[in-house]
Design an enzyme around this catalytic site. Sequence first.
Site, mmCIF file in Angstrom:
data_model
loop_
_atom_site.group_PDB
_atom_site.id
_atom_site.type_symbol
_atom_site.label_atom_id
_atom_site.label_comp_id
_atom_site.label_asym_id
_atom_site.label_seq_id
_atom_site.Cartn_x
_atom_site.Cartn_y
_atom_site.Cartn_z
ATOM 1 C CE1 TYR A 124 -2.749 -2.979 1.309
ATOM 2 C CE2 TYR A 124 -4.521 -1.669 0.512
ATOM 3 C CZ TYR A 124 -3.552 -2.929 1.052
ATOM 4 O OH TYR A 124 -4.854 -4.058 0.785
ATOM 5 C CE LYS A 173 3.535 -17.378 -0.773
ATOM 6 N NZ LYS A 173 2.943 -19.004 -0.602
ATOM 7 C CG ASP A 206 -0.557 -20.525 0.642
ATOM 8 O OD1 ASP A 206 0.781 -20.129 1.481
ATOM 9 O OD2 ASP A 206 0.168 -20.732 -0.354
ATOM 10 C CG ASP A 230 -7.338 -4.894 3.241
ATOM 11 O OD1 ASP A 230 -8.572 -4.315 3.136
ATOM 12 O OD2 ASP A 230 -7.633 -4.651 2.206
#
Length: 336
Positions: A124, A173, A206, A230
């Site tokens: 962002y 991740k 995931d 988010d």
Amino acid sequence: MPYTITLIPGDGIGKEISSAATRVIEATGLKIDWDIHEAGMSAIEKYKDPLPQAVIDSIARNKVALKGPLTTPIGTGFRSVNVALRKEFELYSNLRPAKSFDGVRSRYQNVDLVIVRENTEEFYSGIEHYVDAKRSAAETIGIVTRTGSERIIRFAFDYARSHGRKKVTVVHKANILKYTSGLFLDTARSMAKEYPEIEMNDKIIDNMAMQMVINPHQFDVIVTTNLFGDILSDLASGLVGGLGIAPGANLGYDTAIFEAVHGSAPDIAGKKIANPAAIILASAMMLEHLGESDAARRIENAVAAVIKDGRKVTKDLNPDHCVSTDEMADAIIEKL
Ligand code: NAD
């Protein structure tokens, strides 16, 4: 002394739900001077600027704001005003609780988890561009800093400690994004040592999405970077009955903006069917922040009672027997 609070009614369903929220807050007996300002689409129409300086000045003065959702054009047009406000006031922590309410037809009962989303960094950043005039490729730069990671992870552990929560799950991740997500995870692993009474574990994003759907009860406090937070917070609201009951707080060092997790819902704007509960619950978080715990509890209990009763709720909660946004707010006021 009345509180002076900046109120940004917002776009789409914003005005409908914000007026419901201000009515509920005032019904607690608290005196509020609302410093009302337009931002987003409505400010473009009036001032040709989605974030007029007057809005920034008002929040800087009052330090607390209640904000309706603001529309951000998809793919083109002006940049998100929400993101701009979070950056302007260094609102680094986005606190998004997802809690089950009795009476909501949802996939799970007794979910009570809190997502702590880093709110100012990573994808962002707004640092993005096409690589050539033909727009054959595009690049977004996501920067994760150690300072930014430390302050949000500390916030999550401190929140867990002060709210009697037992576990913090760090979502990342780092198997693929070895530097950005890796830095975030390393920071969390070091900091966890300062909180021996709180269990820390970590999950790859995931797997986390799947685990939340299969068994959300295994989670307590979740801390993660901006984009993952988010997405996971919308997922979490889906587990407990939808965006209509999901509140959020954007917290910085001395300024805070409270809002619903949901957006401006253009598909239902003007129909008077938007659920006001999310922004009303965000208002309760705001009152807690102001030290008005009693009024905050009363609002939360009144919302819970109306939802449990199920007869005076909006269509998203009870499609067979529903009332309007204002009527649901009236029912909440009655329960107060
Ligand atoms: P959305 O959250 O506005 O709507 C998603 C779905 O949930 C829609 O079907 C909508 O009708 C429903 N919904 C949302 N709030 C509801 C409520 N209170 N009661 C009943 N149903 C509700 O998401 P979107 O459609 O992806 O986004 C619309 C606009 O909102 C976009 O411009 C987006 O950028 C903006 N947005 C703003 C914020 C914010 O201001 N913090 C957050 C998310 C999205």
